[in-house]
Design a protein around this motif. Sequence first.
Motif, mmCIF file in Angstrom:
data_model
loop_
_atom_site.group_PDB
_atom_site.id
_atom_site.type_symbol
_atom_site.label_atom_id
_atom_site.label_comp_id
_atom_site.label_asym_id
_atom_site.label_seq_id
_atom_site.Cartn_x
_atom_site.Cartn_y
_atom_site.Cartn_z
ATOM 1 N N GLN A 114 0.824 -1.204 0.000
ATOM 2 C CA GLN A 114 0.000 0.000 0.000
ATOM 3 C C GLN A 114 0.857 1.252 0.000
ATOM 4 O OE1 GLN A 114 -2.488 -0.627 3.385
ATOM 5 N NE2 GLN A 114 -3.697 -2.226 2.398
ATOM 6 N N PHE A 117 2.011 2.137 -3.481
ATOM 7 C CA PHE A 117 1.010 2.851 -4.281
ATOM 8 C C PHE A 117 0.862 4.296 -3.823
ATOM 9 C CE2 PHE A 117 -0.282 -1.303 -5.826
ATOM 10 C CZ PHE A 117 -0.596 -1.006 -7.142
ATOM 11 N N VAL A 176 -4.290 -0.072 -1.439
ATOM 12 C CA VAL A 176 -4.135 -0.577 -2.800
ATOM 13 C C VAL A 176 -5.362 -0.076 -3.549
ATOM 14 C CG1 VAL A 176 -4.113 -2.640 -4.252
ATOM 15 C CG2 VAL A 176 -2.800 -2.603 -2.139
ATOM 16 N N VAL A 179 -9.714 -2.467 -7.874
ATOM 17 C CA VAL A 179 -9.352 -3.285 -9.035
ATOM 18 C C VAL A 179 -9.487 -2.518 -10.359
ATOM 19 C CG1 VAL A 179 -9.828 -5.447 -10.260
ATOM 20 C CG2 VAL A 179 -10.086 -5.342 -7.787
ATOM 21 N N ILE A 182 -6.433 -0.342 -10.905
ATOM 22 C CA ILE A 182 -5.083 -0.892 -10.720
ATOM 23 C C ILE A 182 -4.211 -0.742 -11.962
ATOM 24 C CG2 ILE A 182 -3.927 -3.150 -10.662
ATOM 25 C CD1 ILE A 182 -5.127 -3.639 -8.029
ATOM 26 N N ASP A 183 -4.756 -1.088 -13.134
ATOM 27 C CA ASP A 183 -3.940 -1.038 -14.340
ATOM 28 C C ASP A 183 -3.351 0.355 -14.574
ATOM 29 O OD1 ASP A 183 -3.854 -3.599 -15.082
ATOM 30 O OD2 ASP A 183 -5.526 -3.513 -16.505
ATOM 31 N N ARG A 185 -3.021 2.874 -12.207
ATOM 32 C CA ARG A 185 -2.135 3.298 -11.117
ATOM 33 C C ARG A 185 -0.826 2.525 -11.119
ATOM 34 N NH1 ARG A 185 -4.059 5.434 -6.415
ATOM 35 N NH2 ARG A 185 -1.890 5.380 -5.803
ATOM 36 N N ILE A 186 -0.897 1.271 -11.560
ATOM 37 C CA ILE A 186 0.303 0.437 -11.522
ATOM 38 C C ILE A 186 1.357 0.970 -12.487
ATOM 39 C CG2 ILE A 186 0.219 -1.430 -13.251
ATOM 40 C CD1 ILE A 186 0.260 -3.360 -10.860
ATOM 41 N N ALA A 230 -3.794 -9.357 -7.167
ATOM 42 C CA ALA A 230 -4.418 -8.202 -7.811
ATOM 43 C C ALA A 230 -3.403 -7.382 -8.607
ATOM 44 C CB ALA A 230 -5.092 -7.315 -6.766
ATOM 45 N N THR A 231 -2.141 -7.437 -8.197
ATOM 46 C CA THR A 231 -1.144 -6.620 -8.882
ATOM 47 C C THR A 231 -0.175 -7.455 -9.715
ATOM 48 O OG1 THR A 231 0.153 -6.628 -6.831
ATOM 49 C CG2 THR A 231 -1.215 -4.700 -7.231
#
Lengths: 410, 115
Positions: A114, A117, A176, A179, A182-183, A185-186, A230-231
Amino acid sequence: MQKEKELIPQLYRTEFRKLVSVLSRSFGLEHIELAEDIVSEAFLTAAETWGIKGIPNNPVAWLYTVAKNTAKDQLKRHNLFEGKITTYLQQDHNTAYETEIDLSTQNIRDSQLQMMFAICHPVIPPEAQIGLSLRILCGFSIDEIADAFLTNKENINKRLFRARQKLKEARIAIEVPPVTEIDKRIETVLTTVYLLFNEGYYSQSHNAILRRDLCLEAMRLNYLLLENPATNTPAVNALMALMCFHSSRFDSRLDEHGEVVLYDDQDSSLWNQELIAKGNYYLNMAARGDTLSTYHLEAGIAYWHTNRSAEKWQHILQLYNKLLQLRYSPIAALNRTYALYKVYGKAAAIAEAEKLKLDNSHLYHCLLGNLYTDEDNQKAIEHYNTAIKLTKSSVDKKAIRKQMIKIGTL
Amino acid sequence: MKDFVLIFRGVNDDPANQLSQQQMQDIMTNWQNWMGGIAAQNKLASRGYRLGDEISTLKPGNVVTDGPYAEIKEMLSGLIVVKADSLAEAKEIAKGCPILQINGSVEVRSVIVMG
């Protein structure tokens, strides 16, 4: 006496980040400095106590207990305690308030992920993200960060101060992302990991151990992402593959004097086969789904570089062609031209190189110097001389002079 | 720098003129090298589109033909957008297009940015 002097820096590197992440998560990111202070204090206490009483049986547990107790004291002293309770109660927090700080393996892992991120939030400028990552996520000392960036402590402190201000102002939560986000932010997280790795791989710093550490830390952070389903995305696997392939050449790319050995001159028996195998594994994992990120293409290029076959340059050229169409970068443009030379020869590569117009880059003139060698030696020397004028690094100047000596003697 | 669209037209497939697998692959490689070369100069504004073979052409009076506009012998096959200082520079870029080696053509057009 000697023993704890080695142990404490080691523990600092592995435990600082865990404690800071957990404490920041329970205090809120606005109190990140307090968390850092508490953990630093715990290490100071350890240095004092262990020097007199000897190292405890379980040094990590010892540190955790001290940090926990200091945290509790600080919470009371800073009136944070009251504020926290009331907000928690008002929000009807299901965790309720407890002074117990959760240092379980699971919570440590979650908190670190976390924290990653949070630090790699799009509102934080990239340079600050790397500084904060090194400090908070990698447990680097201010001295080490200054060394890695070839600057002084004062500058790094200023940079970190501004970065922490940003974290506070933006009221970034330690979590985090959902979902659905995520794409997106990652991407920022991966950029930071990638920059961190490059900082180590290409840094001008002469401290070889520190440089290798930077690379290993980048890989460790990336591994945190792989551990969480998830990541664990294809792009994350591709970046891991890229880093494995690059680090497989660690031992062959510096000679005994710490000078860079050019790819063509490297002793491939020094390439680390275990890391190459790991790279292959992650590259296969990255092939799931239909995303083709720049990391996939760069990992593909790095894969072919671990290979000495003749047809590899055509593959490398095609991957650079695709990479440049997705995202232009001067380095990729130069490397593409080098690959083009390997496939189609010098004349074709010179024609393409002359179109790049990267006149302010010493690497551009190095490439032209290399391409013109034996084609037009006068021009080769001119370009090498320009390259020497453009670079400040004495290591680079020396390497360029070495190339110039070769001209005409072949 | 301004944007220019490069519009590619290929000769309609003549079954007598079928290319071999190897020739097809060489064309693809040349094409990628050409595109990569533009991108390496940071002059590729958009990878644009390669056009597929599901085609229908609509004309006034409810006339619909499956296939491209019949009067055009050269079939539209795709487009990209490049960045250039002038039409002359955009033409220089277009000169390297591999479609010119297989009797195709490239039309270079300036772009009007809609307000």
